[in-house]
Design a protein around this motif. Sequence first.
Motif, mmCIF file in Angstrom:
data_model
loop_
_atom_site.group_PDB
_atom_site.id
_atom_site.type_symbol
_atom_site.label_atom_id
_atom_site.label_comp_id
_atom_site.label_asym_id
_atom_site.label_seq_id
_atom_site.Cartn_x
_atom_site.Cartn_y
_atom_site.Cartn_z
ATOM 1 N N GLU A 1 20.088 22.867 -28.121
ATOM 2 C CA GLU A 1 20.241 21.657 -28.835
ATOM 3 C C GLU A 1 20.628 22.417 -30.132
ATOM 4 O OE1 GLU A 1 20.911 18.827 -30.763
ATOM 5 O OE2 GLU A 1 20.497 18.449 -28.626
ATOM 6 N N ILE A 2 21.659 21.846 -30.900
ATOM 7 C CA ILE A 2 22.241 22.335 -32.163
ATOM 8 C C ILE A 2 21.616 21.687 -33.354
ATOM 9 C CG2 ILE A 2 24.078 20.667 -32.463
ATOM 10 C CD1 ILE A 2 25.884 23.115 -33.382
ATOM 11 N N GLU A 3 20.931 20.677 -33.237
ATOM 12 C CA GLU A 3 20.312 19.970 -34.018
ATOM 13 C C GLU A 3 18.875 20.347 -34.181
ATOM 14 O OE1 GLU A 3 21.331 15.944 -35.119
ATOM 15 O OE2 GLU A 3 23.258 16.090 -34.016
ATOM 16 N N PRO A 4 18.278 21.018 -35.310
ATOM 17 C CA PRO A 4 16.927 21.325 -35.280
ATOM 18 C C PRO A 4 15.976 20.143 -35.270
ATOM 19 C CG PRO A 4 18.231 22.539 -37.119
ATOM 20 C CD PRO A 4 19.073 21.667 -36.392
ATOM 21 N N ALA A 5 16.213 19.116 -35.767
ATOM 22 C CA ALA A 5 15.318 17.840 -35.906
ATOM 23 C C ALA A 5 15.016 17.519 -34.427
ATOM 24 C CB ALA A 5 15.908 16.851 -36.850
ATOM 25 N N LYS A 6 16.174 17.400 -33.890
ATOM 26 C CA LYS A 6 16.092 16.989 -32.435
ATOM 27 C C LYS A 6 15.406 17.720 -31.356
ATOM 28 C CE LYS A 6 20.324 13.707 -32.109
ATOM 29 N NZ LYS A 6 21.544 13.684 -31.307
ATOM 30 N N ALA A 7 15.583 19.198 -31.829
ATOM 31 C CA ALA A 7 14.943 20.213 -30.771
ATOM 32 C C ALA A 7 13.400 20.110 -31.048
ATOM 33 C CB ALA A 7 15.443 21.552 -31.125
ATOM 34 N N ALA A 8 13.042 19.704 -32.474
ATOM 35 C CA ALA A 8 11.492 19.556 -32.809
ATOM 36 C C ALA A 8 11.047 18.452 -32.086
ATOM 37 C CB ALA A 8 11.545 19.498 -34.159
ATOM 38 N N ARG A 9 11.754 17.365 -32.255
ATOM 39 C CA ARG A 9 11.240 15.803 -31.417
ATOM 40 C C ARG A 9 11.208 16.397 -30.091
ATOM 41 N NH1 ARG A 9 11.364 10.672 -32.315
ATOM 42 N NH2 ARG A 9 10.488 9.430 -30.900
ATOM 43 N N ALA A 10 11.815 17.082 -29.323
ATOM 44 C CA ALA A 10 12.106 17.258 -27.894
ATOM 45 C C ALA A 10 10.822 18.082 -27.711
ATOM 46 C CB ALA A 10 13.422 18.241 -27.366
ATOM 47 N N ARG A 11 10.542 18.969 -28.349
ATOM 48 C CA ARG A 11 9.184 20.109 -27.939
ATOM 49 C C ARG A 11 8.064 19.134 -28.162
ATOM 50 N NH1 ARG A 11 12.439 23.726 -31.385
ATOM 51 N NH2 ARG A 11 13.175 25.497 -30.054
ATOM 52 N N ALA A 12 8.017 18.288 -29.168
ATOM 53 C CA ALA A 12 6.969 17.218 -29.132
ATOM 54 C C ALA A 12 6.692 16.484 -28.050
ATOM 55 C CB ALA A 12 7.063 16.545 -30.502
ATOM 56 N N ASN A 13 7.847 16.052 -27.425
ATOM 57 C CA ASN A 13 7.821 15.228 -26.331
ATOM 58 C C ASN A 13 7.442 15.731 -25.031
ATOM 59 O OD1 ASN A 13 8.449 12.735 -27.484
ATOM 60 N ND2 ASN A 13 10.936 13.198 -27.148
ATOM 61 N N LEU A 14 7.938 17.178 -24.969
ATOM 62 C CA LEU A 14 7.492 18.082 -23.855
ATOM 63 C C LEU A 14 5.957 18.295 -23.855
ATOM 64 C CD1 LEU A 14 10.743 20.198 -23.836
ATOM 65 C CD2 LEU A 14 9.842 18.864 -21.773
ATOM 66 N N GLU A 15 5.595 18.639 -25.108
ATOM 67 C CA GLU A 15 4.094 18.897 -25.360
ATOM 68 C C GLU A 15 3.302 17.677 -24.670
ATOM 69 O OE1 GLU A 15 2.207 21.526 -25.942
ATOM 70 O OE2 GLU A 15 3.953 22.941 -26.288
#
Length: 161
Positions: free
Chosen positions: A51-65
């Motif tokens: 993922e190129i956009e850090p904010a999207k990557a952070a949101r994805a990590r939170a969703n996976l957690e």
Amino acid sequence: MNLHARPLLWLIARTCWAKRIVEFGTSMGISTIYLAAALRDNGGGQLISSEIEPAKAARARANLEATGLADLVEIREGDALDTLKHVGGEVDLVLLDGAFSLYLPVLKLIEPYLTHGATILGENAFDPSYLDYVRDPANLYFSQPLPVDEGRGNEFTVRTA
């Protein structure tokens, strides 16, 4: 993939007994969750997502957690042409869901790692060079449009060698 097509991701990953999956375009991680759930149900594995956009990557990590699937997923931030250079072994399934103009370069980057019978799913696969490439049997693929969510350019491809 749209919300209605995402269970299809789980089904395909389960059917091909995927152990290593590469995803181009994590976004908020919804498709990632379905793919990771399939890995869990297959007995484990690894999903490498870019993922190129850090904010999207952070949101994805939170969703996976929140779903308890984070241990199966490595989200790599940055340009996929850099982050997916080394995927660490054979790849059974690829989801292309980022900038469609990069589908062919990303596929060619991952191509040496694809197993015989690897599945490639492209959403918004509108780039003629990508479609020409995967639809040409000389390139060792069998490919056709996937009639899920018509008009979105979903392409279903299988590596034949």
